[in-house]
Write a protein that holds these residues in place. Structure first.
Motif, PDB file in Angstrom:
ATOM      1  N   ASP A 135      42.674  51.837  38.828  1.00 63.35           N
ATOM      2  CA  ASP A 135      41.433  52.015  39.660  1.00 63.35           C
ATOM      3  C   ASP A 135      40.552  50.876  39.529  1.00 63.35           C
ATOM      4  O   ASP A 135      39.545  50.943  40.190  1.00 63.35           O
ATOM      5  CB  ASP A 135      41.028  53.484  39.236  1.00 63.35           C
ATOM      6  CG  ASP A 135      42.067  54.427  39.668  1.00 63.35           C
ATOM      7  OD1 ASP A 135      42.235  54.798  40.721  1.00 63.35           O
ATOM      8  OD2 ASP A 135      42.155  55.265  38.704  1.00 63.35           O
ATOM      9  N   PHE A 136      40.371  50.027  38.447  1.00 68.90           N
ATOM     10  CA  PHE A 136      39.407  48.955  38.159  1.00 68.90           C
ATOM     11  C   PHE A 136      40.012  48.032  37.338  1.00 68.90           C
ATOM     12  O   PHE A 136      40.944  48.377  36.265  1.00 68.90           O
ATOM     13  CB  PHE A 136      38.223  49.523  37.886  1.00 68.90           C
ATOM     14  CG  PHE A 136      38.132  50.348  36.671  1.00 68.90           C
ATOM     15  CD1 PHE A 136      37.944  49.562  35.434  1.00 68.90           C
ATOM     16  CD2 PHE A 136      38.344  51.736  36.586  1.00 68.90           C
ATOM     17  CE1 PHE A 136      37.895  50.353  34.136  1.00 68.90           C
ATOM     18  CE2 PHE A 136      38.160  52.384  35.732  1.00 68.90           C
ATOM     19  CZ  PHE A 136      38.213  51.807  34.220  1.00 68.90           C
ATOM     20  N   THR A 137      39.851  46.970  37.305  1.00 67.51           N
ATOM     21  CA  THR A 137      40.384  45.850  36.354  1.00 67.51           C
ATOM     22  C   THR A 137      39.098  44.961  35.721  1.00 67.51           C
ATOM     23  O   THR A 137      38.333  44.526  36.348  1.00 67.51           O
ATOM     24  CB  THR A 137      41.180  44.946  37.246  1.00 67.51           C
ATOM     25  OG1 THR A 137      42.090  45.640  37.908  1.00 67.51           O
ATOM     26  CG2 THR A 137      41.845  43.927  36.213  1.00 67.51           C
ATOM     27  N   VAL A 138      39.114  44.865  34.436  1.00 69.17           N
ATOM     28  CA  VAL A 138      38.387  44.004  33.592  1.00 69.17           C
ATOM     29  C   VAL A 138      39.343  42.793  33.179  1.00 69.17           C
ATOM     30  O   VAL A 138      40.115  43.042  32.095  1.00 69.17           O
ATOM     31  CB  VAL A 138      37.696  44.690  32.647  1.00 69.17           C
ATOM     32  CG1 VAL A 138      36.661  43.776  31.909  1.00 69.17           C
ATOM     33  CG2 VAL A 138      37.005  46.190  33.163  1.00 69.17           C
ATOM     34  N   LEU A 139      38.771  41.465  33.198  1.00 76.82           N
ATOM     35  CA  LEU A 139      39.463  40.430  32.742  1.00 76.82           C
ATOM     36  C   LEU A 139      38.416  39.547  31.991  1.00 76.82           C
ATOM     37  O   LEU A 139      37.582  39.095  32.460  1.00 76.82           O
ATOM     38  CB  LEU A 139      39.986  39.377  33.962  1.00 76.82           C
ATOM     39  CG  LEU A 139      41.035  40.462  35.008  1.00 76.82           C
ATOM     40  CD1 LEU A 139      41.522  39.240  35.999  1.00 76.82           C
ATOM     41  CD2 LEU A 139      42.270  40.928  34.125  1.00 76.82           C
ATOM     42  N   ILE A 140      38.487  39.588  30.733  1.00 77.01           N
ATOM     43  CA  ILE A 140      38.015  38.800  29.688  1.00 77.01           C
ATOM     44  C   ILE A 140      38.673  37.591  29.267  1.00 77.01           C
ATOM     45  O   ILE A 140      39.710  37.567  28.719  1.00 77.01           O
ATOM     46  CB  ILE A 140      37.603  39.706  28.545  1.00 77.01           C
ATOM     47  CG1 ILE A 140      37.019  41.301  28.864  1.00 77.01           C
ATOM     48  CG2 ILE A 140      36.498  38.772  27.578  1.00 77.01           C
ATOM     49  CD1 ILE A 140      35.713  40.883  29.831  1.00 77.01           C
ATOM     50  N   TYR A 141      37.990  36.462  29.279  1.00 71.15           N
ATOM     51  CA  TYR A 141      38.748  35.174  29.150  1.00 71.15           C
ATOM     52  C   TYR A 141      40.307  35.059  29.394  1.00 71.15           C
ATOM     53  O   TYR A 141      41.225  34.565  28.765  1.00 71.15           O
ATOM     54  CB  TYR A 141      38.533  34.429  27.947  1.00 71.15           C
ATOM     55  CG  TYR A 141      38.540  35.273  26.435  1.00 71.15           C
ATOM     56  CD1 TYR A 141      39.804  35.566  25.925  1.00 71.15           C
ATOM     57  CD2 TYR A 141      37.425  35.858  26.042  1.00 71.15           C
ATOM     58  CE1 TYR A 141      39.952  36.184  24.903  1.00 71.15           C
ATOM     59  CE2 TYR A 141      37.622  36.675  25.005  1.00 71.15           C
ATOM     60  CZ  TYR A 141      38.810  36.930  24.504  1.00 71.15           C
ATOM     61  OH  TYR A 141      39.067  37.646  23.289  1.00 71.15           O
ATOM     62  N   PRO A 142      40.407  35.383  30.793  1.00 70.06           N
ATOM     63  CA  PRO A 142      42.031  35.417  31.387  1.00 70.06           C
ATOM     64  C   PRO A 142      42.769  34.090  31.150  1.00 70.06           C
ATOM     65  O   PRO A 142      41.879  33.149  31.393  1.00 70.06           O
ATOM     66  CB  PRO A 142      41.930  35.981  32.580  1.00 70.06           C
ATOM     67  CG  PRO A 142      40.637  35.649  33.124  1.00 70.06           C
ATOM     68  CD  PRO A 142      39.813  35.756  32.136  1.00 70.06           C
ATOM     69  N   ALA A 143      43.989  34.028  31.121  1.00 78.10           N
ATOM     70  CA  ALA A 143      44.922  32.994  31.116  1.00 78.10           C
ATOM     71  C   ALA A 143      45.689  33.145  32.222  1.00 78.10           C
ATOM     72  O   ALA A 143      46.145  34.192  32.790  1.00 78.10           O
ATOM     73  CB  ALA A 143      45.441  32.647  29.872  1.00 78.10           C
TER      74      ALA A 143
END
Length: 295
Positions: free
Chosen positions: A196-204
């Motif tokens: 339902d939602f997405t959090v991307l922290i320093y993605p590669a």
């Protein structure tokens, strides 16, 4: 609880220890969809490894039996929201504490259930060359929804959060939740794997080799969920991952929020490093309120 972000690294590490109630389930109780036997699970951390926030980092590999672990906040704090967490590690290892159990402590403090995924590594290839990573991610979200009533979770408030390679996996799932594997049971396939939602922290791995185009394996569509992105300009994995992906989200008319900091590097998790970027959890919490997940 947000005040922990300005504590010293040693106090932060203590504050994030001793997680709450934990329930662990196998992702594939009847065996993985494809043959998988990398050897016995192993902790690969070495005494000479670089410390993060003054402390070592657990580095699990040879994940033969992938699992999910539910970390629940106290009943009086539960909001019904759940966040499925994918630690990073280049699809070779999983930073199980730095980007896993410590993250669950923060999420529980905010009233969200944390579902920590121990997905299969090491992988020779990730999506789209291989679908093993996506299969594990789909299964984790489906199991969360299948147990929603039992766990006190709102099935329409289930999101994903990933770090580095785990961020790539969260993005892959966000754009390919409807992927169907051979022999997939119909009753399981009927449960949505879309976050339902997405959090991307320093993605590669979100761009192609030129760093100018979004990778085809994570190309957003109008069905991609609202997304939060954060990275540092001096990240050796390249800030273009969030810049290019953010633009692709906007072109697909997906609600998105982007934060880029001048300094921070890569792989800091929630641990204090003297830089503003480690206050990112408060930004995510505010965003989750903004999109109506936390109230």
């Amino acid at each position: 609880m947000r005040s922990f972000l300005v504590l010293s690294s040693s106090l932060l590490f203590v504050a994030l220890s001793a997680p709450a109630q934990v329930v662990t389930l196998p992702l594939w109780p009847h065996g993985t969809p494809e043959p998988w036997a990398p050897g016995a699970e192993v902790e690969t951390m070495k005494p000479t490894d670089k410390l993060v926030g003054g402390h070592s980092v657990s580095k699990l590999s040879n994940i033969e039996q992938p699992t999910l672990a539910l970390y629940q906040p106290p009943k009086e704090k539960r909001t019904g929201a759940a966040i499925v967490v994918f630690p990073g590690g280049g699809y070779r290892i999983l930073a199980q504490d730095l980007e896993g159990t410590e993250v669950c402590q923060w999420l529980n403090a905010e009233g969200a259930a944390c579902v920590l995924v121990k997905y299969r590594v090491p992988l020779k290839e990730h999506y789209p060359a291989s679908t093993i990573d996506l299969e594990d991610a789909q299964k984790a979200v489906r199991l969360t929804r299948m147990h929603a009533a039992e766990w006190g979770i709102n099935p329409s408030q289930v999101g994903v959060l990933g770090f580095s390679a785990g961020g790539h996996l969260a993005a892959v799932l966000s754009n390919h939740a409807d992927f169907k594997r051979a022999g997939e049971p119909a009753d399981e396939a009927s449960v949505s794997a879309r976050p339902d939602f997405t959090v991307l922290i320093y993605p590669a791995y979100l761009t192609d080799a030129s760093l100018k185009q979004v990778d085809e394996g994570v190309k957003p569509t109008s069905e991609t969920p609202p997304t939060f992105l954060l990275q540092a300009e001096d990240d050796p994995v390249h800030e273009e991952n969030v810049l290019v992906y953010f633009q692709a989200l906007k072109e697909a008319k997906v609600k998105a929020e982007l934060h880029v900091y001048a300094e921070g590097g890569h792989g800091y998790g929630l641990r204090a490093n003297g830089l503003p970027i480690v206050k990112w959890p408060s930004l995510v919490t505010t965003w989750l309120h903004t999109i109506g997940i936390l109230r």
